[in-house]
Every structure is written in structure tokens, then in C-alpha cells.
Motif scaffolding. Sequence first.
Motif, short mmCIF file in Angstrom:
data_model
loop_
_atom_site.label_atom_id
_atom_site.label_comp_id
_atom_site.label_asym_id
_atom_site.label_seq_id
_atom_site.Cartn_x
_atom_site.Cartn_y
_atom_site.Cartn_z
N ILE A 77 0.86 -1.19 0.00
CA ILE A 77 0.00 0.00 0.00
C ILE A 77 0.90 1.24 0.00
O ILE A 77 1.46 1.61 1.02
CB ILE A 77 -0.93 0.00 1.23
N ALA A 83 -5.12 1.73 -0.71
CA ALA A 83 -5.84 1.48 0.53
C ALA A 83 -7.34 1.31 0.31
O ALA A 83 -8.09 1.06 1.26
CB ALA A 83 -5.58 2.61 1.52
N LEU A 112 -3.43 6.04 4.82
CA LEU A 112 -4.41 5.08 5.35
C LEU A 112 -5.63 5.74 5.98
O LEU A 112 -6.71 5.13 6.03
CB LEU A 112 -3.74 4.19 6.41
N ILE A 117 -8.89 0.13 4.48
CA ILE A 117 -7.81 -0.59 5.16
C ILE A 117 -7.76 -0.21 6.63
O ILE A 117 -7.72 -1.07 7.52
CB ILE A 117 -6.46 -0.33 4.49
#
Length: 271
Positions: A77, A83, A112, A117
Amino acid sequence: MPSPNIEGQQRGYVIPIGGAEEKIDNPEILTRFVELAGGADAVICVIPTASQLDDTGERYEKLFQELGAGKTISLPIRERSDAQNNEYVEQLLTCTAVFITGGNQLRLSTILGGTPIAKTIRQINAKGVHVAGTSAGAAIVSQHMITGGSTGIVPTEDGVNLAPGMGLINTVVVDQHFNQRNRLSRLLSAVSYNPFLVGIGLDEDTAAFIDENNEFTVVGSGAITIVDPADIEYSSMADARRGDALTLLNLKVHILASGSRYNISTRQAFA
């Protein structure tokens, strides 16, 4: 808020690590993490987002496999679009533990934050999946994340920079590489903003294994510094000018080495 409680289920461990954890001679922290994850039955997802080195995820994959983990998956990621990837979310839902690597914590929060995620990590932690993070990965487990600040001992009005973290636990603020980088002043500055928080300063190769009851055991070769401002009698923060040293009266400080315990809810330390 911390990971939501689900009736009949225990939250997984939250394990902030102070960085530079031993990986070869006596990898005590990582070995215990693999054991908690299930050993030969473990499925560990590595989140290398904080690092800008392409091989960080692969190195932890190999390391956990050498320590006896059944399966390790690194999720590459690197951008916010990654994400949003449903395949990565599905892989997280199969894991028994998550490991967030070191690097730049602002990469973690900006990439994030608010994504599927991040939401999935919180949800699976509430259902019993253990979440560990080293260095930057340790900083982001709390709701209030330290992103920078002054070095030294004396706290100042502008001595720390804060940003929203992942919020797996909301009653602490975590700093890492603590003794090695002389970061007491910025942890003191952080807790002086609001004595609701407990300050946790993690030395390198040292971890807090925080259980579902908000009690942790110290593991590793260094120490954890606890700054408890619950009984503070006076703080000059509200009247201080930019750069001023702070007056803080009646702070409580604990230094906890390996095997010691601390209950975050009751603010009690145990040798």
C-alpha cells in the motif's frame, strides 16, 4: 474512540514497539508476536506503508517465516488508491495479526486515514486480531499521534506536533526511540495539553503488549517511561507564549523495564 468492543469477543493485543527491534541475536519481541499470532497457524499481514524502501515488506515476510509464522503477506500500500483495494481488505480479514512497519508516520496517516484498510484494521482488532507497530507504526496506534517536536528534558509550549492516529487505543499518546533520541520533553508537552492522556515513551527494542483489559507487559531490552498527569496540580500551558518552558506540578513518572506491568485504565504500575 478505541477499537469498538464486541459483546462476547476480546479485543486483540495492541503492541507498540519503540523501533530498532532486535531481529537476529535475540528477537524476543518479534518471537512473542509470532507466538501470539498463532505460530505455525499464524497468518500475518505486513503494512509497509510508512517506509519508502521497496523491500521493507519482503524483509518482514522473510523474518516472520524464519520465526515460525505459518504465512506472511505484505500488502504493498503506497498510495491512497491502494488502501481502497478490496483484495487487500479481504486479505486482512483472513489474518490473525497485523504488523505495521516503521518509516514516516505522516505517510501512514495521510495514506491510510479514513480508508477501508484503516477501518478494517480497527474492526479486526476488536474481533481479536493482534496489531503491532514499530517506530512510526507504534505512534499511529493511539488516537493522538506525535509527528515531531523538541528534544531534551524541559517541555515547552510548542514542544510537540500532533496529528490524528488510527485510534486503536484512545487514552495514551505514544513516542518511540525514546531514550535514544532524548524525547522526554515532547512527551511531557503532549500530556500537558490534556491530562486525560497517559504518555508512553518506548525505548528501542522495547514493546508494550497491551491486552484487552488495557494492561500491558514490558518486553525487550530497554525500558518504557510512563508519564501520568492525572494528579497534576498546575500547568502553565494555557498562559505560556510560543517557545516558553512549562511549569508542571505533581506529575507522576514510572520507568518500567522488562517484565514490569502497567494498567492504563487504573494508572497502576507493577514491578
